[in-house]
Design a protein around this motif. Structure first.
Motif, PDB file in Angstrom:
ATOM      1  N   LYS A 139       7.350  13.998  -7.918  1.00  0.00           N
ATOM      2  CA  LYS A 139       6.405  14.496  -8.910  1.00  0.00           C
ATOM      3  C   LYS A 139       5.424  13.387  -9.240  1.00  0.00           C
ATOM      4  CE  LYS A 139       6.023  16.824 -13.268  1.00  0.00           C
ATOM      5  NZ  LYS A 139       6.617  17.473 -14.392  1.00  0.00           N
ATOM      6  N   VAL A 140       4.141  13.732  -9.353  1.00  0.00           N
ATOM      7  CA  VAL A 140       3.105  12.753  -9.674  1.00  0.00           C
ATOM      8  C   VAL A 140       2.907  12.733 -11.186  1.00  0.00           C
ATOM      9  CG1 VAL A 140       0.716  12.070  -9.294  1.00  0.00           C
ATOM     10  CG2 VAL A 140       1.980  13.198  -7.474  1.00  0.00           C
ATOM     11  N   THR A 141       2.909  11.543 -11.763  1.00  0.00           N
ATOM     12  CA  THR A 141       2.698  11.403 -13.199  1.00  0.00           C
ATOM     13  C   THR A 141       1.205  11.443 -13.502  1.00  0.00           C
ATOM     14  OG1 THR A 141       2.560   9.002 -13.119  1.00  0.00           O
ATOM     15  CG2 THR A 141       4.764   9.951 -13.406  1.00  0.00           C
ATOM     16  N   ALA A 142       0.855  11.440 -14.772  1.00  0.00           N
ATOM     17  CA  ALA A 142      -0.546  11.507 -15.184  1.00  0.00           C
ATOM     18  C   ALA A 142      -1.344  10.291 -14.713  1.00  0.00           C
ATOM     19  CB  ALA A 142      -0.634  11.622 -16.702  1.00  0.00           C
ATOM     20  N   LYS A 143      -0.702   9.151 -14.599  1.00  0.00           N
ATOM     21  CA  LYS A 143      -1.389   7.935 -14.161  1.00  0.00           C
ATOM     22  C   LYS A 143      -1.346   7.752 -12.647  1.00  0.00           C
ATOM     23  CE  LYS A 143      -1.145   5.277 -18.369  1.00  0.00           C
ATOM     24  NZ  LYS A 143      -0.871   3.962 -18.953  1.00  0.00           N
ATOM     25  N   GLY A 144      -0.786   8.727 -11.921  1.00  0.00           N
ATOM     26  CA  GLY A 144      -0.783   8.659 -10.467  1.00  0.00           C
ATOM     27  C   GLY A 144       0.450   8.036  -9.855  1.00  0.00           C
ATOM     28  N   LYS A 145       1.408   7.643 -10.681  1.00  0.00           N
ATOM     29  CA  LYS A 145       2.659   7.109 -10.145  1.00  0.00           C
ATOM     30  C   LYS A 145       3.484   8.277  -9.624  1.00  0.00           C
ATOM     31  CE  LYS A 145       2.835   3.243 -13.359  1.00  0.00           C
ATOM     32  NZ  LYS A 145       3.590   2.622 -14.455  1.00  0.00           N
ATOM     33  N   ILE A 146       4.435   7.981  -8.760  1.00  0.00           N
ATOM     34  CA  ILE A 146       5.281   9.035  -8.207  1.00  0.00           C
ATOM     35  C   ILE A 146       6.719   8.774  -8.610  1.00  0.00           C
ATOM     36  CG2 ILE A 146       6.103  10.113  -6.091  1.00  0.00           C
ATOM     37  CD1 ILE A 146       3.393   9.453  -4.864  1.00  0.00           C
ATOM     38  N   LYS A 147       7.376   9.808  -9.138  1.00  0.00           N
ATOM     39  CA  LYS A 147       8.763   9.644  -9.543  1.00  0.00           C
ATOM     40  C   LYS A 147       9.654  10.608  -8.783  1.00  0.00           C
ATOM     41  CE  LYS A 147       8.522  12.547 -13.670  1.00  0.00           C
ATOM     42  NZ  LYS A 147       8.792  12.617 -15.096  1.00  0.00           N
ATOM     43  N   SER A 148      10.927  10.207  -8.652  1.00  0.00           N
ATOM     44  CA  SER A 148      11.889  11.030  -7.937  1.00  0.00           C
ATOM     45  C   SER A 148      13.286  10.729  -8.461  1.00  0.00           C
ATOM     46  CB  SER A 148      11.833  10.741  -6.437  1.00  0.00           C
ATOM     47  OG  SER A 148      12.374   9.467  -6.179  1.00  0.00           O
TER      48      SER A 148
ATOM     49  N   ILE B 139       8.632   5.407  -7.684  1.00  0.00           N
ATOM     50  CA  ILE B 139       8.547   4.934  -6.310  1.00  0.00           C
ATOM     51  C   ILE B 139       7.821   3.591  -6.288  1.00  0.00           C
ATOM     52  CG2 ILE B 139       7.608   5.457  -4.013  1.00  0.00           C
ATOM     53  CD1 ILE B 139       9.860   7.326  -4.834  1.00  0.00           C
ATOM     54  N   GLU B 140       8.303   2.674  -5.444  1.00  0.00           N
ATOM     55  CA  GLU B 140       7.708   1.345  -5.338  1.00  0.00           C
ATOM     56  C   GLU B 140       6.275   1.418  -4.816  1.00  0.00           C
ATOM     57  OE1 GLU B 140       9.207  -1.401  -6.457  1.00  0.00           O
ATOM     58  OE2 GLU B 140      10.870  -0.132  -7.070  1.00  0.00           O
ATOM     59  N   LYS B 141       5.456   0.464  -5.228  1.00  0.00           N
ATOM     60  CA  LYS B 141       4.027   0.465  -4.949  1.00  0.00           C
ATOM     61  C   LYS B 141       3.659   0.569  -3.456  1.00  0.00           C
ATOM     62  CE  LYS B 141      -0.142  -1.522  -6.846  1.00  0.00           C
ATOM     63  NZ  LYS B 141      -0.728  -2.565  -7.667  1.00  0.00           N
ATOM     64  N   PRO B 142       4.330  -0.125  -2.531  1.00  0.00           N
ATOM     65  CA  PRO B 142       3.920  -0.038  -1.119  1.00  0.00           C
ATOM     66  C   PRO B 142       4.020   1.375  -0.527  1.00  0.00           C
ATOM     67  CG  PRO B 142       5.387  -1.900  -1.438  1.00  0.00           C
ATOM     68  CD  PRO B 142       5.389  -1.122  -2.709  1.00  0.00           C
ATOM     69  N   MET B 143       4.874   2.216  -1.077  1.00  0.00           N
ATOM     70  CA  MET B 143       5.094   3.549  -0.524  1.00  0.00           C
ATOM     71  C   MET B 143       4.225   4.624  -1.176  1.00  0.00           C
ATOM     72  SD  MET B 143       7.176   3.140   1.895  1.00  0.00           S
ATOM     73  CE  MET B 143       7.495   4.827   2.277  1.00  0.00           C
ATOM     74  N   VAL B 144       3.553   4.308  -2.277  1.00  0.00           N
ATOM     75  CA  VAL B 144       2.812   5.310  -3.045  1.00  0.00           C
ATOM     76  C   VAL B 144       1.715   5.981  -2.209  1.00  0.00           C
ATOM     77  CG1 VAL B 144       1.275   5.648  -5.008  1.00  0.00           C
ATOM     78  CG2 VAL B 144       3.339   4.300  -5.275  1.00  0.00           C
ATOM     79  N   LYS B 145       0.984   5.213  -1.424  1.00  0.00           N
ATOM     80  CA  LYS B 145      -0.108   5.763  -0.614  1.00  0.00           C
ATOM     81  C   LYS B 145       0.428   6.809   0.371  1.00  0.00           C
ATOM     82  CE  LYS B 145      -4.106   4.208   2.024  1.00  0.00           C
ATOM     83  NZ  LYS B 145      -4.761   3.059   2.673  1.00  0.00           N
ATOM     84  N   THR B 146       1.558   6.514   0.981  1.00  0.00           N
ATOM     85  CA  THR B 146       2.186   7.446   1.932  1.00  0.00           C
ATOM     86  C   THR B 146       2.560   8.752   1.257  1.00  0.00           C
ATOM     87  OG1 THR B 146       3.119   5.538   3.090  1.00  0.00           O
ATOM     88  CG2 THR B 146       4.075   7.692   3.595  1.00  0.00           C
ATOM     89  N   TYR B 147       3.169   8.665   0.081  1.00  0.00           N
ATOM     90  CA  TYR B 147       3.592   9.876  -0.626  1.00  0.00           C
ATOM     91  C   TYR B 147       2.412  10.679  -1.138  1.00  0.00           C
ATOM     92  CZ  TYR B 147       8.404   8.304  -0.341  1.00  0.00           C
ATOM     93  OH  TYR B 147       9.629   7.917   0.115  1.00  0.00           O
ATOM     94  N   HIS B 148       1.327  10.009  -1.536  1.00  0.00           N
ATOM     95  CA  HIS B 148       0.130  10.720  -1.972  1.00  0.00           C
ATOM     96  C   HIS B 148      -0.441  11.559  -0.835  1.00  0.00           C
ATOM     97  CE1 HIS B 148      -0.773   9.832  -6.116  1.00  0.00           C
ATOM     98  NE2 HIS B 148      -0.446   8.566  -5.935  1.00  0.00           N
ATOM     99  N   LYS B 149      -0.372  11.043   0.393  1.00  0.00           N
ATOM    100  CA  LYS B 149      -0.857  11.813   1.551  1.00  0.00           C
ATOM    101  C   LYS B 149      -0.012  13.064   1.753  1.00  0.00           C
ATOM    102  CE  LYS B 149      -2.983   8.191   4.301  1.00  0.00           C
ATOM    103  NZ  LYS B 149      -2.871   7.357   5.517  1.00  0.00           N
TER     104      LYS B 149
END
Length: 64
Positions: free
Chosen positions: A15-24, A50-60
């Motif tokens: 799930k994407v938070t309001a600030k763009g972070k991803i939680k699971s 989710i840790e910062k290096p993986m965020v771009k991948t999950y956003h895709k």
């Protein structure tokens, strides 16, 4: 050009938070709790960010 589709497996797990972070949910929570301490079990409840290096991948995957 067709629209890109959201990865449905990822959409159910993250799930994407309001600030763009991803939680699971945390891993290692389905069985074998007798090998884990009470502290470990307590801290595995709830969600994790989710840790910062993986965020771009999950956003895709989530198309957000």
């Amino acid at each position: 050009m067709p629209k890109q589709k959201t990865n449905r497996a990822a959409a159910k797990r993250f799930k994407v938070t309001a600030k763009g972070k991803i939680k699971s949910a945390n891993a290692f929570t389905s069985h074998r709790f007798h090998g884990k301490t009470k502290k470990q079990r307590r801290q595995l409840r709830g969600t994790a960010v989710i840790e910062k290096p993986m965020v771009k991948t999950y956003h895709k995957l989530l198309q957000k």
